[in-house]
Design a protein around this motif. Structure first.
Motif, PDB file in Angstrom:
ATOM      1  N   SER A  94      65.773  37.900  45.905  1.00  0.00           N
ATOM      2  CA  SER A  94      65.431  39.223  46.427  1.00  0.00           C
ATOM      3  C   SER A  94      66.543  39.688  47.363  1.00  0.00           C
ATOM      4  O   SER A  94      67.504  38.963  47.618  1.00  0.00           O
ATOM      5  CB  SER A  94      64.102  39.166  47.179  1.00  0.00           C
ATOM      6  OG  SER A  94      64.244  38.369  48.338  1.00  0.00           O
ATOM      7  N   ALA A  96      67.366  42.859  50.737  1.00  0.00           N
ATOM      8  CA  ALA A  96      66.900  43.969  51.566  1.00  0.00           C
ATOM      9  C   ALA A  96      68.097  44.833  51.922  1.00  0.00           C
ATOM     10  O   ALA A  96      69.199  44.330  52.135  1.00  0.00           O
ATOM     11  CB  ALA A  96      66.227  43.453  52.836  1.00  0.00           C
ATOM     12  N   THR A 113      64.088  49.758  56.119  1.00  0.00           N
ATOM     13  CA  THR A 113      64.452  48.634  55.275  1.00  0.00           C
ATOM     14  C   THR A 113      63.749  48.761  53.942  1.00  0.00           C
ATOM     15  O   THR A 113      62.538  49.002  53.895  1.00  0.00           O
ATOM     16  CB  THR A 113      64.094  47.294  55.933  1.00  0.00           C
ATOM     17  OG1 THR A 113      64.783  47.202  57.185  1.00  0.00           O
ATOM     18  CG2 THR A 113      64.492  46.113  55.065  1.00  0.00           C
ATOM     19  N   GLU A 115      62.977  46.655  50.554  1.00  0.00           N
ATOM     20  CA  GLU A 115      62.987  45.342  49.917  1.00  0.00           C
ATOM     21  C   GLU A 115      63.239  45.519  48.436  1.00  0.00           C
ATOM     22  O   GLU A 115      62.605  46.355  47.789  1.00  0.00           O
ATOM     23  CB  GLU A 115      61.637  44.631  50.126  1.00  0.00           C
ATOM     24  CG  GLU A 115      61.296  44.379  51.579  1.00  0.00           C
ATOM     25  CD  GLU A 115      62.137  43.310  52.235  1.00  0.00           C
ATOM     26  OE1 GLU A 115      62.601  42.388  51.544  1.00  0.00           O
ATOM     27  OE2 GLU A 115      62.358  43.419  53.460  1.00  0.00           O
TER      28      GLU A 115
END
Length: 116
Positions: A94, A96, A113, A115
């Motif tokens: 992942s 951000a 932010t 994700e």
């Protein structure tokens, strides 16, 4: 004044639709632009960002691509200037993207932010 969104749903307050205004409204619009996939909103194909495509960019170039994609997504947003963009990869594949914004030329900054 716009309707308030919370986790993709309209927010309720005392059984009524809640609203946002001022800086909170601007931040909500920015988050919508950054999280919407560019090209999928047929009335405005330029709405949204290409942040979802960062996984297809070489790892060494992702931070620069994130800055480009954020600038592209927010170019039409009035009263918002991008102060900085940080790409942070996660250990599980992942990532951000944190965007520092200056709102309405007031010198007020906020960070959002996304994700990935």
């Amino acid at each position: 004044m716009e309707l308030k969104l919370s986790e993709g749903q309209y927010a309720l307050s005392d059984g009524r639709l809640d609203t946002v205004q001022g800086a909170e409204e601007t931040v909500q619009r920015v988050l919508m632009r950054l999280t919407a996939r560019r090209g999928t909103f047929w009335p405005d194909p330029d709405y949204g960002s290409r942040l979802y495509a960062l996984g297809r960019v070489r790892a060494a170039q992702r931070a620069a691509a994130a800055r480009l994609y954020v600038a592209e997504a927010l170019q039409d947003e009035q009263g918002v200037s991008v102060g900085g963009v940080t790409y942070t990869p996660g250990g599980d594949g992942s990532a951000a993207v944190t965007v520092t914004l200056s709102l309405d030329g007031s010198g007020r900054e906020t960070a959002v932010t996304v994700e990935l």
